[in-house]
Design a protein around this motif. Sequence first.
Motif, PDB file in Angstrom:
ATOM      1  N   LYS A  89      47.896  34.673  38.904  1.00 28.16           N
ATOM      2  CA  LYS A  89      47.868  35.907  38.112  1.00 28.16           C
ATOM      3  C   LYS A  89      47.303  35.653  36.715  1.00 28.16           C
ATOM      4  O   LYS A  89      46.515  36.446  36.198  1.00 28.16           O
ATOM      5  N   GLU A  90      47.685  34.545  36.092  1.00 25.46           N
ATOM      6  CA  GLU A  90      47.146  34.238  34.761  1.00 25.46           C
ATOM      7  C   GLU A  90      45.652  33.957  34.810  1.00 25.46           C
ATOM      8  O   GLU A  90      44.904  34.371  33.927  1.00 25.46           O
ATOM      9  N   SER A  93      43.900  37.212  35.157  1.00 29.10           N
ATOM     10  CA  SER A  93      43.988  37.994  33.923  1.00 29.10           C
ATOM     11  C   SER A  93      42.857  37.668  32.951  1.00 29.10           C
ATOM     12  O   SER A  93      42.442  38.520  32.167  1.00 29.10           O
ATOM     13  N   LEU A  96      40.214  40.080  33.560  1.00 33.83           N
ATOM     14  CA  LEU A  96      40.518  41.436  33.096  1.00 33.83           C
ATOM     15  C   LEU A  96      40.263  41.610  31.612  1.00 33.83           C
ATOM     16  O   LEU A  96      39.840  42.670  31.173  1.00 33.83           O
ATOM     17  N   GLU A  97      40.526  40.575  30.834  1.00 36.07           N
ATOM     18  CA  GLU A  97      40.381  40.664  29.383  1.00 36.07           C
ATOM     19  C   GLU A  97      38.945  40.932  28.952  1.00 36.07           C
ATOM     20  O   GLU A  97      38.700  41.548  27.929  1.00 36.07           O
ATOM     21  N   ILE A 176      45.053  42.176  40.065  1.00 36.55           N
ATOM     22  CA  ILE A 176      46.319  41.459  40.268  1.00 36.55           C
ATOM     23  C   ILE A 176      47.021  41.967  41.524  1.00 36.55           C
ATOM     24  O   ILE A 176      47.519  41.180  42.329  1.00 36.55           O
TER      25      ILE A 176
END
Length: 195
Positions: A89-90, A93, A96-97, A176
């Motif tokens: 998940k990290e 992410s 996504l940023e 996610i």
Amino acid sequence: MLREERKKELKKQIFFKSIELFKEYGYDNVTVEKITSSCGIAKGTFFNYFPKKEHVLLYLGNSQNDYLQEIAQKHKDVKIKQQLLLIFKELLSVYLENSDLLKLTLSETIRSALNDESRNIYLFKETVTTLIEEAKTNKTINTRFDSKTIASVLVGIYFNTLIIWSISNDESVDIISIFERQYEVVWEGVEQQLN
């Protein structure tokens, strides 16, 4: 140590400025000269960090392996199922940023997966394999499946998730959630084989 930090920071700056230029003008329309001019550096400095323009796009995969080690360490005291989910998940992410900029990077990374990037994928699988092996040793997971096979499947769904997300025209697609659903299916299979 300070010199190494400055070098890392400059490499990151070149990377992000290059990605911005690729997004604005198109990858094929951006030259090394345009990148160096925008960064305020000499052409030789660029080549100290990136042998070719294509390597700018591959930088994300290289830096993600370092980040993977940090994340794994951060979640080392969590049970293996949750630990692996948190790690993936990290990593997702990060995309996504900076979604617009990184979709271009992702497509180039996938395109070159059989070349330079294959080492990064190998290191990624080896790290996940090690985490699963440690969980087996600590008896926090009991499975008959080979750790490398489990790691390969998990890394496979990670890249599958990125591909689905990168080709989607729907901005509401939740990267996610896509990964979590696939992860649960795989993990249920790992756990159920014991019954």
